[in-house]
Design an enzyme around this catalytic site. Structure first.
Site, mmCIF file in Angstrom:
data_model
loop_
_atom_site.group_PDB
_atom_site.id
_atom_site.type_symbol
_atom_site.label_atom_id
_atom_site.label_comp_id
_atom_site.label_asym_id
_atom_site.label_seq_id
_atom_site.Cartn_x
_atom_site.Cartn_y
_atom_site.Cartn_z
ATOM 1 N N SER A 38 48.786 42.104 36.305
ATOM 2 C CA SER A 38 49.417 40.886 35.811
ATOM 3 C C SER A 38 49.716 41.095 34.342
ATOM 4 O O SER A 38 49.154 42.003 33.707
ATOM 5 C CB SER A 38 48.447 39.707 35.983
ATOM 6 O OG SER A 38 48.850 38.576 35.257
ATOM 7 N N TYR A 78 39.890 35.890 35.826
ATOM 8 C CA TYR A 78 41.160 36.494 36.245
ATOM 9 C C TYR A 78 41.622 37.514 35.209
ATOM 10 O O TYR A 78 41.973 38.653 35.551
ATOM 11 C CB TYR A 78 42.213 35.397 36.420
ATOM 12 C CG TYR A 78 43.533 35.863 36.989
ATOM 13 C CD1 TYR A 78 43.694 36.048 38.354
ATOM 14 C CD2 TYR A 78 44.633 36.104 36.166
ATOM 15 C CE1 TYR A 78 44.916 36.459 38.886
ATOM 16 C CE2 TYR A 78 45.848 36.517 36.686
ATOM 17 C CZ TYR A 78 45.977 36.691 38.041
ATOM 18 O OH TYR A 78 47.186 37.105 38.557
#
Length: 259
Positions: free
Chosen positions: A141, A154
């Site tokens: 990401s 995350y």
């Protein structure tokens, strides 16, 4: 076709980015095992992508379960005739301030993203080392590079995938195994759609402001990354022919992050 005669295993393949990558790989000539926690959804995705069933294999797989990963990987190899590409894509998102984050949820997040990547990588490498190598692709990401509020586990997990990929690139090189990370910006998947009202509540702003002032603020054109954008990057990494491209990360984010 860029992936003719290749076999891929894609985790989290029943929806979103995983399903799009699986579909793109089939179009490019690969056979694809669609692994997902939800077998019914994996079956539906496989039927939609490959109505004849000649190029797909739906699999039930909890990527945090060692036995399921080993059994599912073995079945994919046996049924489809090998394993050339692993796309470690399965992921979840839980949005909360760090000080309020339950430890159990922290462990769950890291288990899905990091334990899952480790277990599927290990299974794939054990096959690839004796069968001419392969390509291992991690779904990172922009949060592999940057941090955002409310996403401590995350961000931590996505940063960790960079280290795993670089280690696999070193250990796998002599066996013809490459490892790379795709780092998308916000893609309008169910995972992202769920975050919009959650962040609106946490920050006390409207959902439209979440999109404009948080998700797309730093892009060059105020556009979401698309599923097709990410799938194209996955084809690129899978089809590259040499170790000139290994241990790398590719930002696919409309300029949100730049290197």
């Amino acid at each position: 076709m860029r992936l003719r005669n290749k076999v891929a295993l894609v985790t989290g393949a029943a929806s979103g980015i995983g399903r799009e990558i699986a579909s793109a790989y089939v179009r490019e000539g690969a056979k694809v095992a669609l692994a997902d926690l939800d077998l019914d959804a994996a079956l539906a995705a496989a039927r939609a992508i490959d109505p004849a069933g000649a190029q797909t294999l739906p699999l039930a797989m909890d990527v945090t379960d060692e036995e399921q990963v080993e059994a599912g990987s073995a079945r994919a190899i046996q049924t489809l005739g090998g394993l050339d590409i692993l796309v470690s894509n399965a992921g979840i998102q839980i949005v909360s301030p760090l000080v309020d984050f339950p430890f159990a949820q922290w462990k769950k997040m890291l288990a899905v993203h990091l334990d899952g990547a480790f277990l599927t990588t290990r299974a794939a490498m054990r096959h690839m080392m004796g069968h001419g190598g392969g390509s291992i692709i991690y779904m990172g990401s922009v949060h592999s590079k940057l941090a955002s509020k409310l996403k401590a586990p995350y961000v931590t997990a996505k940063h960790g995938l960079l280290g795993l990929a670089r280690t696999v690139a070193r250990e796998g090189a002599e066996h013809g195994i490459r490892a790379n990370v795709i780092c998308p910006g916000f893609v309008m998947t169910p995972l992202v759609e769920k975050q919009i009202p959650e962040q609106a509540r946490e920050f006390g702003i409207s959902e439209q402001e979440v999109i404009e002032k948080i998700m797309l603020k730093d892009t060059v054109d105020q556009q979401f990354t698309t599923l097709a954008d990410v799938a194209e990057a996955a084809i690129f990494f899978a089809s590259f022919q040499s170790a000139a491209l290994t241990g790398q990360s590719l930002l696919v984010s409309h300029g949100w992050a730049m290197e």
